[in-house]
Design a protein around this motif. Structure first.
Motif, PDB file in Angstrom:
ATOM      1  N   MET A 129       3.881  65.214  38.621  1.00  0.00           N
ATOM      2  CA  MET A 129       3.794  64.967  37.179  1.00  0.00           C
ATOM      3  C   MET A 129       5.183  65.087  36.550  1.00  0.00           C
ATOM      4  O   MET A 129       5.581  64.259  35.730  1.00  0.00           O
ATOM      5  N   LYS A 130       5.929  66.113  36.954  1.00  0.00           N
ATOM      6  CA  LYS A 130       7.285  66.300  36.420  1.00  0.00           C
ATOM      7  C   LYS A 130       8.142  65.091  36.759  1.00  0.00           C
ATOM      8  O   LYS A 130       8.872  64.579  35.907  1.00  0.00           O
ATOM      9  N   GLU A 131       8.062  64.637  38.002  1.00  0.00           N
ATOM     10  CA  GLU A 131       8.874  63.507  38.434  1.00  0.00           C
ATOM     11  C   GLU A 131       8.531  62.256  37.634  1.00  0.00           C
ATOM     12  O   GLU A 131       9.414  61.490  37.254  1.00  0.00           O
ATOM     13  N   ALA A 132       7.258  62.074  37.319  1.00  0.00           N
ATOM     14  CA  ALA A 132       6.834  60.898  36.555  1.00  0.00           C
ATOM     15  C   ALA A 132       7.232  61.000  35.082  1.00  0.00           C
ATOM     16  O   ALA A 132       7.475  59.976  34.431  1.00  0.00           O
ATOM     17  N   ARG A 133       7.312  62.206  34.536  1.00  0.00           N
ATOM     18  CA  ARG A 133       7.537  62.384  33.097  1.00  0.00           C
ATOM     19  C   ARG A 133       8.998  62.623  32.710  1.00  0.00           C
ATOM     20  O   ARG A 133       9.374  62.398  31.570  1.00  0.00           O
ATOM     21  N   ARG A 134       9.825  63.098  33.632  1.00  0.00           N
ATOM     22  CA  ARG A 134      11.192  63.425  33.250  1.00  0.00           C
ATOM     23  C   ARG A 134      12.026  62.152  33.093  1.00  0.00           C
ATOM     24  O   ARG A 134      11.703  61.108  33.644  1.00  0.00           O
ATOM     25  N   THR A 135      13.108  62.259  32.311  1.00  0.00           N
ATOM     26  CA  THR A 135      14.036  61.150  32.132  1.00  0.00           C
ATOM     27  C   THR A 135      15.169  61.330  33.125  1.00  0.00           C
ATOM     28  O   THR A 135      16.014  62.215  32.956  1.00  0.00           O
ATOM     29  N   LYS A 136      15.153  60.538  34.164  1.00  0.00           N
ATOM     30  CA  LYS A 136      16.145  60.676  35.229  1.00  0.00           C
ATOM     31  C   LYS A 136      17.559  60.477  34.681  1.00  0.00           C
ATOM     32  O   LYS A 136      17.822  59.564  33.921  1.00  0.00           O
ATOM     33  N   GLY A 137      18.453  61.423  35.056  1.00  0.00           N
ATOM     34  CA  GLY A 137      19.840  61.363  34.636  1.00  0.00           C
ATOM     35  C   GLY A 137      20.133  61.972  33.284  1.00  0.00           C
ATOM     36  O   GLY A 137      21.284  62.129  32.926  1.00  0.00           O
ATOM     37  N   ALA A 138      19.115  62.333  32.532  1.00  0.00           N
ATOM     38  CA  ALA A 138      19.327  62.916  31.197  1.00  0.00           C
ATOM     39  C   ALA A 138      19.501  64.426  31.301  1.00  0.00           C
ATOM     40  O   ALA A 138      18.959  65.071  32.194  1.00  0.00           O
ATOM     41  N   ALA A 139      20.266  64.960  30.351  1.00  0.00           N
ATOM     42  CA  ALA A 139      20.453  66.415  30.296  1.00  0.00           C
ATOM     43  C   ALA A 139      19.094  67.097  30.145  1.00  0.00           C
ATOM     44  O   ALA A 139      18.209  66.603  29.444  1.00  0.00           O
ATOM     45  N   HIS A 140      18.943  68.225  30.824  1.00  0.00           N
ATOM     46  CA  HIS A 140      17.733  69.030  30.783  1.00  0.00           C
ATOM     47  C   HIS A 140      16.508  68.346  31.402  1.00  0.00           C
ATOM     48  O   HIS A 140      15.377  68.718  31.114  1.00  0.00           O
ATOM     49  N   HIS A 141      16.756  67.353  32.240  1.00  0.00           N
ATOM     50  CA  HIS A 141      15.670  66.648  32.908  1.00  0.00           C
ATOM     51  C   HIS A 141      15.866  66.600  34.420  1.00  0.00           C
ATOM     52  O   HIS A 141      15.258  65.771  35.091  1.00  0.00           O
ATOM     53  N   ALA A 142      16.705  67.488  34.948  1.00  0.00           N
ATOM     54  CA  ALA A 142      16.951  67.492  36.401  1.00  0.00           C
ATOM     55  C   ALA A 142      15.656  67.798  37.137  1.00  0.00           C
ATOM     56  O   ALA A 142      14.767  68.503  36.623  1.00  0.00           O
ATOM     57  N   ALA A 143      15.531  67.298  38.335  1.00  0.00           N
ATOM     58  CA  ALA A 143      14.319  67.498  39.132  1.00  0.00           C
ATOM     59  C   ALA A 143      14.176  68.951  39.552  1.00  0.00           C
ATOM     60  O   ALA A 143      13.072  69.449  39.701  1.00  0.00           O
ATOM     61  N   HIS A 144      15.305  69.640  39.768  1.00  0.00           N
ATOM     62  CA  HIS A 144      15.299  71.051  40.179  1.00  0.00           C
ATOM     63  C   HIS A 144      16.667  71.645  39.911  1.00  0.00           C
ATOM     64  O   HIS A 144      17.612  70.931  39.624  1.00  0.00           O
ATOM     65  N   PRO A 145      16.792  72.965  39.972  1.00  0.00           N
ATOM     66  CA  PRO A 145      18.076  73.611  39.670  1.00  0.00           C
ATOM     67  C   PRO A 145      19.189  73.167  40.602  1.00  0.00           C
ATOM     68  O   PRO A 145      18.990  72.806  41.712  1.00  0.00           O
TER      69      PRO A 145
END
Length: 145
Positions: A129-145
Motif C-alpha cells: 500500500m505504501k509503495e502504491a501511495r507514495r510519490t516516488k522521488g519526493a521528499a518524505h516519500h522514501a520507501a524506507h530509511p
C-alpha cells in the motif's frame, strides 16, 4: 555503501508465488492482531486504574478514621478495599488469564501463519500500500530509511 531506497526492503517484499488474496488475508490477520494488542493495552490500563483506585481507597479509610468516622472507615475497608473485580480474581489475574488463554495463542498462530504463507514476512499488505501511495522521488516519500 549505496542503498537503493526506491522500493520496499526485502523483508517487506512479497515472496514469489504469494497471491494477492494471500497478502490481503495476511493483512487482515495482522489488523486483527493489532486490534488485540490495543485491547490488551486497555486491559492493562484497566488493571492499573483499578489498582490505583484500591490504593486511594486505603488512603480514604485512613482519612475517615482520622476524621472520626470509624464506622464508615470499617465499612469501606471491609466491603471495598482489596475486593475482587471478578469472582476470585484481582485484575492481575484477569490479565494473566487473558495473556495465557487468548493473547499468546493469537500471536503464535499469526506468526505461524506468516511463516507458512509468506516466509515469515510481516506487513506485506501495508508495504505494498505504501509503495502504491507514495510519490516516488519526493521528499518524505522514501520507501524506507
Amino acid at each position: 555503501m549505496n542503498v537503493n531506497h526506491e522500493g520496499p526492503t526485502p523483508a517487506h517484499q512479497r515472496p514469489e508465488g504469494v497471491s494477492d488474496a494471500t497478502v490481503e488475508a495476511l493483512g487482515s490477520v495482522s489488523k486483527a492482531l493489532e486490534t488485540v494488542e490495543r485491547a490488551r493495552g486497555h486491559l492493562y490500563e484497566f488493571h492499573q486504574l483499578t489498582g490505583t483506585a484500591d490504593l486511594e481507597l486505603g488512603r480514604a479509610v485512613e482519612l475517615l478514621r482520622k476524621a472520626g468516622h470509624e464506622d464508615w472507615a470499617d465499612r469501606v475497608d471491609r466491603e471495598l478495599v482489596g475486593r475482587n473485580v471478578l469472582e476470585g480474581r484481582w485484575t492481575f489475574q484477569v490479565v494473566e488469564e487473558y495473556d495465557a488463554g487468548f493473547y499468546e495463542p493469537y500471536k503464535s498462530v499469526e506468526a505461524e501463519l506468516r511463516e507458512d504463507l509468506a516466509q515469515g514476512r510481516s506487513h506485506l499488505y501495508e508495504a505494498e500500500m505504501k509503495e502504491a501511495r507514495r510519490t516516488k522521488g519526493a521528499a518524505h516519500h522514501a520507501a524506507h530509511p
